[in-house]
Motif scaffolding. Sequence first.
Motif, short mmCIF file in Angstrom:
data_model
loop_
_atom_site.label_atom_id
_atom_site.label_comp_id
_atom_site.label_asym_id
_atom_site.label_seq_id
_atom_site.Cartn_x
_atom_site.Cartn_y
_atom_site.Cartn_z
N ASN A 56 9.00 38.61 -3.97
CA ASN A 56 7.97 37.93 -4.39
C ASN A 56 6.69 38.71 -4.61
N PHE A 57 5.96 38.46 -5.34
CA PHE A 57 4.52 38.93 -5.34
C PHE A 57 3.62 37.77 -5.76
N GLU A 58 2.37 38.31 -5.15
CA GLU A 58 1.18 37.41 -5.33
C GLU A 58 -0.08 38.04 -5.67
N ALA A 59 -1.25 37.29 -5.70
CA ALA A 59 -2.53 38.07 -5.91
C ALA A 59 -2.86 38.90 -4.64
N GLY A 60 -3.11 40.32 -4.97
CA GLY A 60 -3.27 41.21 -3.72
C GLY A 60 -2.10 42.09 -3.68
N ASP A 61 -1.20 41.81 -4.39
CA ASP A 61 0.14 42.71 -4.20
C ASP A 61 -0.34 44.29 -4.66
N VAL A 233 21.43 37.32 -7.39
CA VAL A 233 21.14 36.09 -7.73
C VAL A 233 20.58 35.13 -6.48
N ASN A 234 21.41 35.18 -5.44
CA ASN A 234 20.82 34.56 -4.49
C ASN A 234 19.79 35.26 -3.54
N GLU A 235 19.39 36.30 -3.72
CA GLU A 235 18.19 37.08 -3.12
C GLU A 235 16.96 36.39 -4.18
N VAL A 236 17.24 36.25 -5.37
CA VAL A 236 15.99 35.69 -6.09
C VAL A 236 15.80 34.31 -5.77
N ARG A 237 17.02 33.52 -5.53
CA ARG A 237 16.84 32.08 -5.05
C ARG A 237 16.25 31.87 -3.67
N ILE A 238 16.59 32.76 -2.74
CA ILE A 238 15.87 32.73 -1.56
C ILE A 238 14.53 33.09 -1.63
N GLY A 239 14.01 34.04 -2.39
CA GLY A 239 12.65 34.25 -2.55
C GLY A 239 11.96 33.35 -2.99
N HIS A 240 12.35 32.42 -4.06
CA HIS A 240 11.93 31.38 -4.59
C HIS A 240 11.89 30.16 -3.33
N ALA A 241 12.81 30.08 -2.59
CA ALA A 241 12.65 29.27 -1.54
C ALA A 241 11.74 29.32 -0.56
N PHE A 267 22.72 26.17 1.30
CA PHE A 267 21.22 26.81 1.31
C PHE A 267 21.11 27.45 2.77
N ASN A 268 21.23 26.69 3.82
CA ASN A 268 20.97 27.01 5.07
C ASN A 268 21.58 28.31 5.44
N ARG A 269 22.98 28.42 5.07
CA ARG A 269 23.74 29.87 5.34
C ARG A 269 23.26 30.84 4.70
N ASN A 270 22.91 30.85 3.27
CA ASN A 270 22.34 32.09 2.65
C ASN A 270 21.11 32.54 3.14
N PHE A 271 20.22 31.40 3.35
CA PHE A 271 18.65 31.48 3.71
C PHE A 271 18.81 32.31 5.08
N LYS A 272 19.67 32.13 6.05
CA LYS A 272 19.61 32.98 7.28
C LYS A 272 20.48 34.12 7.09
N GLN A 273 21.04 34.41 6.05
CA GLN A 273 21.90 35.62 5.93
C GLN A 273 20.81 36.62 5.21
N TYR A 274 19.72 36.18 4.49
CA TYR A 274 18.79 37.05 4.18
C TYR A 274 17.48 36.97 4.62
N THR A 275 17.25 35.93 5.38
CA THR A 275 15.87 36.38 6.16
C THR A 275 16.17 36.21 7.79
N THR A 276 17.46 36.11 8.20
CA THR A 276 17.76 36.09 9.67
C THR A 276 17.39 35.02 10.35
N VAL A 277 16.77 33.88 9.79
CA VAL A 277 16.21 32.78 10.37
C VAL A 277 16.56 31.40 9.37
N SER A 278 16.62 30.33 9.98
CA SER A 278 17.01 29.12 9.03
C SER A 278 15.67 28.82 8.29
N PRO A 279 15.97 27.96 7.21
CA PRO A 279 14.67 27.54 6.45
C PRO A 279 13.73 26.72 7.29
N SER A 280 14.25 25.82 8.44
CA SER A 280 13.23 25.08 9.39
C SER A 280 12.43 25.97 10.16
#
Length: 288
Positions: A56-61, A233-241, A267-280
Amino acid sequence: MQPLLLETNNVNRNTIFVKEINVKNLSNPVHFHKEYEMVLITKSTGRRIVGDSVENFEAGDLVLIGPNLPHVMYNDKSYYEPGNEQMVTAIVTYFRMDWLNEEFINSKEIPYFHELLKDINRGIRVYGETHKQVVLLLEQLLLSTGLRKILHLLSIITLLSETREYKCLSSIGYTNPHSQKDVQRISRIYTYIMDNFSEDISLETAATLANMTTSAFCKYFKGRTQKTFTHFVNEVRIGHACKLLFDDNLSMTEICFQSGFNNLTNFNRNFKQYTTVSPSEFKRNLKI
């Protein structure tokens, strides 16, 4: 459609070319060029692809991209909707380094300069106090001419060679697999993903866009991105999440479906796979 290998003629005439961007949305296809590129996003949000990196990018990137490294930026969907009143503003700098000889690049007086150039060839994102200092220098670079422009650029390069406040983007083994004939094909696939990641994404549809069988497409996509189609695709989705998790008004179920996942377990399984933590856990960490 612009060619994949962009010819930045202004840089051929001038060692350094700086421009301000002020547009409704970003529309360039995947591309690369012979010059170094430095991009400071001052207003905008979306996703950035550099080599095999998707973020993801935002202002300041603030990113620096080396020669012949494929890259593209896509805004969030709202920027492309009819009646969009959001704007994209940025400072983009193109420059060449062939006016620096090998002796200077390998000089003992600037021992980390050569290492910096190798990192920029993978693309780097600058952060921290270094980011603040580079932004100030970029603003001066934009307004300067002649020798002062070169001095400001050298100040930025020197600053970056003396810090570790940057992150390499593409993987260390990434090499540019693209050719001119790839431009329309890979751009169609990326656009299809960015336009539809919050809904059903079809491997068959992507393969059809590439004019390939599904098996040939899977091999092609992995060769171009170093990732499977599903992984990308999942990487894009997790970034949006991750973006949606900043919004306290959205429930976890709403975030799950708006990010393109069909159930919370997936969602929870993929999120943890890509970020190492759960969404919560990710959301709790935002409040620390």
